[in-house]
Design an enzyme around this catalytic site. Structure first.
Site, PDB file in Angstrom:
ATOM      1  N   ARG A  67       0.808  -1.213   0.000  1.00 45.98           N
ATOM      2  CA  ARG A  67       0.000   0.000   0.000  1.00 45.98           C
ATOM      3  C   ARG A  67       0.854   1.282   0.000  1.00 45.98           C
ATOM      4  NH1 ARG A  67      -5.590  -0.396   0.977  1.00 45.98           N
ATOM      5  NH2 ARG A  67      -5.531  -2.520   1.743  1.00 45.98           N
ATOM      6  N   MET A  92     -12.161   2.943  -4.303  1.00 45.50           N
ATOM      7  CA  MET A  92     -12.440   1.757  -3.497  1.00 45.50           C
ATOM      8  C   MET A  92     -11.209   1.126  -2.835  1.00 45.50           C
ATOM      9  SD  MET A  92     -15.630   1.785  -3.641  1.00 45.50           S
ATOM     10  CE  MET A  92     -16.154   0.209  -2.947  1.00 45.50           C
ATOM     11  N   ARG A  93     -10.181   1.909  -2.587  1.00 49.55           N
ATOM     12  CA  ARG A  93      -9.018   1.399  -1.848  1.00 49.55           C
ATOM     13  C   ARG A  93      -8.946   2.115  -0.508  1.00 49.55           C
ATOM     14  NH1 ARG A  93      -7.919  -3.130  -3.734  1.00 49.55           N
ATOM     15  NH2 ARG A  93      -5.912  -3.088  -2.663  1.00 49.55           N
ATOM     16  N   LEU A  95      -6.961   3.803   2.465  1.00 50.93           N
ATOM     17  CA  LEU A  95      -5.714   4.570   2.460  1.00 50.93           C
ATOM     18  C   LEU A  95      -5.033   4.442   3.818  1.00 50.93           C
ATOM     19  CD1 LEU A  95      -7.284   7.646   0.678  1.00 50.93           C
ATOM     20  CD2 LEU A  95      -5.626   6.053  -0.334  1.00 50.93           C
ATOM     21  N   ASN A 109     -14.187  13.143   1.084  1.00 48.46           N
ATOM     22  CA  ASN A 109     -14.828  11.928   0.587  1.00 48.46           C
ATOM     23  C   ASN A 109     -16.333  12.147   0.574  1.00 48.46           C
ATOM     24  OD1 ASN A 109     -15.090   9.070  -0.076  1.00 48.46           O
ATOM     25  ND2 ASN A 109     -15.772   8.751   2.030  1.00 48.46           N
ATOM     26  N   HIS A 111     -19.897   9.949   0.983  1.00 51.20           N
ATOM     27  CA  HIS A 111     -20.367   8.644   1.453  1.00 51.20           C
ATOM     28  C   HIS A 111     -21.898   8.628   1.417  1.00 51.20           C
ATOM     29  CE1 HIS A 111     -20.252   4.881   3.636  1.00 51.20           C
ATOM     30  NE2 HIS A 111     -21.222   5.354   4.392  1.00 51.20           N
ATOM     31  N   GLU A 145      -9.484   6.485  10.045  1.00 52.64           N
ATOM     32  CA  GLU A 145     -10.552   5.497  10.176  1.00 52.64           C
ATOM     33  C   GLU A 145     -11.522   5.655   9.013  1.00 52.64           C
ATOM     34  OE1 GLU A 145     -13.940   4.621  13.417  1.00 52.64           O
ATOM     35  OE2 GLU A 145     -12.021   5.328  14.241  1.00 52.64           O
ATOM     36  N   ASP A 147     -14.506   6.205   6.566  1.00 48.45           N
ATOM     37  CA  ASP A 147     -15.764   6.955   6.613  1.00 48.45           C
ATOM     38  C   ASP A 147     -15.912   7.758   7.905  1.00 48.45           C
ATOM     39  OD1 ASP A 147     -16.429   5.979   4.089  1.00 48.45           O
ATOM     40  OD2 ASP A 147     -17.339   4.187   4.935  1.00 48.45           O
ATOM     41  N   GLU A 176     -26.206  13.356  -3.680  1.00 41.87           N
ATOM     42  CA  GLU A 176     -24.736  13.374  -3.728  1.00 41.87           C
ATOM     43  C   GLU A 176     -24.254  14.375  -4.772  1.00 41.87           C
ATOM     44  OE1 GLU A 176     -22.641   9.586  -3.768  1.00 41.87           O
ATOM     45  OE2 GLU A 176     -24.448   8.569  -3.092  1.00 41.87           O
TER      46      GLU A 176
END
Ligand code: GRF
Length: 216
Positions: A67, A92-93, A95, A109, A111, A145, A147, A176
């Site tokens: 990573r 979709m990774r 971090l 981000n 969500h 952590e 989301d 969104e």
């Protein structure tokens, strides 16, 4: 005035990327997309970037042993493009803390739930199973952590009695597409401040009322 340079990270269809592309097409929008970066060569969003004439880069996590080396490659590409704010848009990774800290308060981000409810995947299935009357979406600064992080913008979306996960997802997605450009605009206008892990926004209007769902 110089426009804030965005790096949009995607893994898939890129409808939120499209919302940002459309917003940035307005001459008075205070941000521009400097780079679209995907970890998948087959991400549908790449065609959207191409159609808009936006620089794009594919950096596959599969080409790196771990990573940190994958993230170092992304970091170099983002900095090379002059990116000032990273927008995760269906990326979709997970971090690492190192990458997240390097971009602290400069990475956001979106969500599809009203965080802190329903972190993670399958948010709409879980919202339906829980029987909540409202769900929605959240734009937030990214913390280590998943989301988690200071909330910038949220929209509440009613859950209707006839909903399945797809119909609910479609209703949330519309929200969104309004929330992400709004959050970017507020940041680019310099109106967003993180104070003690809460966001304060200069001169933002308040929502007009409380809503009831269902009615009666
Ligand atoms: C969106 O629902 C977003 O909230 C979540 O992943 C989905 C990405 O959709 N993080 P798209 O690729 O922007 O269409």
């Amino acid at each position: 005035m110089a426009r804030l340079k965005l790096g949009v990270l995607i893994s898939g269809r890129g409808s939120n990327l499209q919302a940002l592309i459309d917003a940035a097409a307005a001459p008075d929008f205070p941000a521009e997309i400097a780079l679209v970066l995907s970890n998948r060569a087959d991400a549908g969003g790449l065609a959207r970037a191409a159609a808009a004439g936006i620089r794009q880069s594919v950096i596959s996590h599969r080409d790196y042993p771990d990573r940190p080396s994958f993230e170092a490659a992304m970091d170099a590409t983002l900095r090379g493009a002059g990116v000032e704010l990273i927008c995760l848009a269906g990326f979709m990774r997970l971090l690492t803390g190192g990458f997240v800290e390097a971009w602290r308060d400069r990475m956001i981000n979106i969500h599809p739930s009203l965080l802190p409810a329903f972190k993670g995947l399958d948010t709409h299935e879980r919202a339906l199973a829980a029987g909540v009357r409202f769900t929605g979406c959240t734009v937030h600064f990214v913390r280590a952590e998943m989301d988690d992080g200071p909330i910038i913008v949220q929209a509440a979306v009613p859950v209707l009695s006839r909903d399945d996960a797809d119909s609910l997802a479609a209703r949330v997605l519309e929200a969104e597409h309004r929330c992400y450009p709004l959050a970017v605009r507020l940041i680019a206008e310099g109106r967003v401040r993180v104070a003690g892990e809460r966001v304060e926004i200069d001169g933002a209007g308040d929502a007009p009322s409380t809503q009831l769902n269902p009615l009666d």
